[in-house]
Design a protein around this motif. Structure first.
Motif, PDB file in Angstrom:
ATOM      1  N   ILE A 171       0.848  -1.185   0.000  1.00 28.22           N
ATOM      2  CA  ILE A 171       0.000   0.000   0.000  1.00 28.22           C
ATOM      3  C   ILE A 171       0.882   1.233   0.000  1.00 28.22           C
ATOM      4  N   TYR A 222       1.284   4.371   1.323  1.00 28.77           N
ATOM      5  CA  TYR A 222       0.851   5.318   2.342  1.00 28.77           C
ATOM      6  C   TYR A 222       1.473   6.689   2.066  1.00 28.77           C
ATOM      7  N   ASP A 254      -9.774  -4.797   3.564  1.00 29.92           N
ATOM      8  CA  ASP A 254      -8.611  -4.335   4.333  1.00 29.92           C
ATOM      9  C   ASP A 254      -7.720  -5.490   4.787  1.00 29.92           C
ATOM     10  N   VAL A 273      -3.886  -5.590   4.183  1.00 31.00           N
ATOM     11  CA  VAL A 273      -3.123  -4.576   4.909  1.00 31.00           C
ATOM     12  C   VAL A 273      -3.066  -4.904   6.396  1.00 31.00           C
ATOM     13  N   THR A 325      -7.667   5.790   9.372  1.00 27.96           N
ATOM     14  CA  THR A 325      -7.182   5.778   7.991  1.00 27.96           C
ATOM     15  C   THR A 325      -6.571   7.114   7.588  1.00 27.96           C
ATOM     16  N   ASP A 358      -8.055   6.904   3.218  1.00 30.30           N
ATOM     17  CA  ASP A 358      -8.889   5.702   3.327  1.00 30.30           C
ATOM     18  C   ASP A 358      -8.087   4.413   3.431  1.00 30.30           C
ATOM     19  N   GLN A 359      -6.774   4.499   3.667  1.00 32.76           N
ATOM     20  CA  GLN A 359      -5.963   3.303   3.889  1.00 32.76           C
ATOM     21  C   GLN A 359      -5.701   3.160   5.392  1.00 32.76           C
TER      22      GLN A 359
END
Length: 230
Positions: free
Chosen positions: A5, A7, A30, A33, A81, A84-85
């Motif tokens: 991911i 980030y 999710d 992750v 998040t 949204d991660q």
């Protein structure tokens, strides 16, 4: 396999502006992750419980996190998040709702590891429950607490906890105590939980019978002010 991911660069948000965080229930999407994040935060416990290479444990967690039921299901998880991660995660377990979690977890383990290895995992799990008992009906258990390494010590988990507390996710049911378990050796986590309002329960100075010394844990109870109460 875990998915990489992208980030946001931590250096661009130092110190982190907590207003940029979002908060939501986790989703099945999710899992890739959250699996390595949850594993790394409790690698000591997972290593003893599963007695198998970390990659195998992470693969199991990824599968279990994507399921709609079970102890590790995404349905029990809240996340903070950025874009949204997920950058932090917190499991929330209702002491009144875990009757099916045990059999479902056993089925998941069988699927991943086979009956012989599953039997060994379950036996060690029963031993570990002497140290970290399952929550009672009058308790909400917080578990699987973790923050992505580049965002630690910036208040992210505290913000996630506060959001859950003030938006009705904690406790799950009115009148339940909010509890958690932390390894005695994990002094930084213990200090954080104390800062959030948790206090230790009991004064036992050794691990439960059959539990390795390095898994000696302390149960803590939230003694802060609940929203809407003085």
């Amino acid at each position: 396999m875990s998915t990489a991911i992208a980030y946001p660069d931590a250096s661009a948000l130092t110190p982190l502006d907590l207003s940029t965080l979002g908060f939501r229930q986790a989703s099945a999407g999710d899992a890739a992750v959250l699996a390595p994040l949850i594993h790394d935060a409790a690698s000591t416990e997972f290593a003893w419980l599963f007695d198998t290479p970390p990659a195998d444990v992470i693969a199991f967690l990824q599968h279990a996190l994507g399921e709609p039921m079970g102890h590790f299901s995404w349905q029990h998880l809240r996340v903070a998040t950025l874009a949204d991660q997920p950058v932090a995660v917190m499991g929330v377990q209702d002491g009144r709702g875990g009757l099916l979690n045990g059999p479902y977890l056993a089925a998941q383990l069988m699927q991943q590891f086979g009956w012989r290895q599953t039997g060994s995992i379950l036996r060690r799990g029963l031993v570990l429950q002497r140290e970290v008992p399952v929550p009672q009906q009058d308790q909400t258990l917080i578990a699987h607490c973790a923050t992505t390494p580049q965002w630690r010590r910036q208040g992210v988990f505290a913000a996630l906890f506060a959001h859950a507390l003030h938006h009705g996710a904690l406790p799950v049911r009115k009148g339940q105590d909010i509890i958690l378990d932390v390894l005695v050796s994990n002094t930084s986590a213990t200090a954080l939980y104390r800062k959030l309002g948790f206090v230790p329960i009991g004064t036992r100075s050794f691990a439960a019978p059959g539990v390795p010394d390095h898994l000696f844990a302390r149960r803590m109870r939230y003694r802060g002010v609940l929203p809407g109460r003085d």
